[in-house]
Enzyme design. Structure first.
Site, PDB file in Angstrom:
ATOM      1  CG  HIS A 229      -1.927   1.038   1.297  1.00 43.43           C
ATOM      2  ND1 HIS A 229      -1.640   2.383   1.244  1.00 43.43           N
ATOM      3  CD2 HIS A 229      -3.276   0.964   1.390  1.00 43.43           C
ATOM      4  CE1 HIS A 229      -2.763   3.088   1.306  1.00 43.43           C
ATOM      5  NE2 HIS A 229      -3.768   2.241   1.396  1.00 43.43           N
TER       6      HIS A 229
ATOM      7  CE1 TYR B 246      13.104  -4.819  -3.614  1.00 43.40           C
ATOM      8  CE2 TYR B 246      11.092  -6.148  -3.656  1.00 43.40           C
ATOM      9  CZ  TYR B 246      12.385  -5.908  -4.081  1.00 43.40           C
ATOM     10  OH  TYR B 246      12.962  -6.767  -4.978  1.00 43.40           O
TER      11      TYR B 246
ATOM     12  CE1 TYR C 196       4.226   2.846   1.921  1.00 41.45           C
ATOM     13  CE2 TYR C 196       5.910   4.460   2.512  1.00 41.45           C
ATOM     14  CZ  TYR C 196       5.511   3.371   1.774  1.00 41.45           C
ATOM     15  OH  TYR C 196       6.386   2.799   0.890  1.00 41.45           O
TER      16      TYR C 196
END
Ligand code: NDP
Length: 298
Positions: free
Chosen positions: A64, A102, A128
């Site tokens: 996301h 990642y 995030y």
């Protein structure tokens, strides 16, 4: 080597399809794939997919990545960036597979003015970054063999990106304002994918190389420096540019209020990655020039 790539159609996923193909038998999936599901909103299907395909290496390019949107949908960001990678990690551990994942400079608070090393204290500024950090932690806690590559400012020729937006605006407007107090390194998805392929081979041969690494192009710039580089390249190569160099005005982050706070210092120290894998990370300008040549033609 059997490789399972998840999130195959993102910026990085697309380049990984190319870079991983020569390493072995590659299965590349996205959230719509069938019969093997890879929807990160449904972690049960992820575990079933891993069990069915029994890969040696799982590469997770799904995430996301909508930083501002994440502020208003924290549960979704957490499910995709933390819970699902945790499920993958446990499935990898059960199989003895390697998980490649990642992460981001957004796990840091962006203070200071020097590049951070892998063991620097974390301190995400928003949802995030927090969800990505939680994903890292879930992977480490699972005990699976893993490569976590933290990167920043990723661009790719495919899809929209900052450089293309700047080129469009520069052709339309006589004035531009661009943030100059966030510093980082624009990093091509193609470079990251190639680094991944090298690192995967190395870790399969030498498992002690597994761990967390920073992977960004060399050098540093601001968004203003990045925009100016792109626009001046276009001007020098005869492409339509309306804005004069002095009309690309640097402004502070506060000039563009956004739901998510962003780190001012996105510098990542890549010496560990370069030493461990015998790689050299090229200057960010090299990759951006390639991008411009691909996008603009010459
Ligand atoms: P993109 O946003 O280009 O791609 C993300 C991919 O994840 C998309 O293909 C998307 O699929 C997929 N995805 C999203 N939600 C789901 C879901 N529920 N199930 C399955 N797939 C899903 O990201 P990048 O390629 O740029 O990023 C790759 C990695 O690098 C990520 O881990 C990211 O956090 C990290 N990173 C990125 C940076 C950047 O500047 N972009 C900076 C630092 C780190 P769909 O297209 O169907 O939505």
């Amino acid at each position: 080597m059997r490789i399972l790539l998840l999130g195959k159609n993102g910026q990085l996923g697309w380049e990984l399809q190319r870079a991983l193909a020569p390493l072995g038998e590659l299965t590349a999936l996205d959230r719509h794939s069938a019969p093997h599901g890879a929807d990160f909103n449904r972690p049960d299907t992820l575990a079933a997919t891993v069990q069915a395909l029994r890969p040696d290496v799982i590469v997770n390019a799904a995430a996301h990545t909508a930083v501002d949107q994440a502020e208003s949908e924290p549960d979704l960001a957490r499910a995709i960036n933390a819970t699902a990678p945790g499920v993958l990690a446990h499935a990898a551990a059960a199989l003895g597979a390697t998980l490649v994942h990642y992460s981001t400079d957004y796990v840091f608070d962006g203070s200071g003015g020097t590049p951070r090393t892998e063991d620097a204290p974390t301190g995400p500024l928003g949802v995030y970054g927090a969800s990505k950090l939680e994903g890292e932690q879930a992977i480490r806690a699972s005990g699976c063999r893993h490569l976590i590559l933290r990167t920043s400012w990723v661009y790719a020729a495919r899809g929209g990106n900052f450089a293309k937006t700047m080129l469009r605006l520069a052709a339309e407007r006589e004035q531009l304002t661009v943030i100059d107090d966030q510093i980082g390194a624009p990093t091509g998805a193609d470079l990251l994918a190639d680094v991944t392929a090298h690192a995967v081979r190395s870790v399969q041969q030498q498992p002690s190389l597994a761990g967390t690494y920073h992977a960004v192009a060399a050098g540093e710039t601001s968004w203003h420096g990045y925009a100016s580089f792109v626009i001046e390249w276009a001007r020098a190569h005869g492409h339509p540019v309306k804005v004069a160099p002095e009309a690309i005005r640097p402004v502070p982050t506060t000039a563009f209020p956004t739901p998510a706070r962003r780190p001012h210092n996105s510098r990542l120290d890549t010496r560990k990655l370069q030493a461990a894998f015998g790689l050299r990370l090229p200057p960010w300008q090299d990759g951006v020039e390639r991008l411009l040549t691909e996008v603009l033609g010459h």
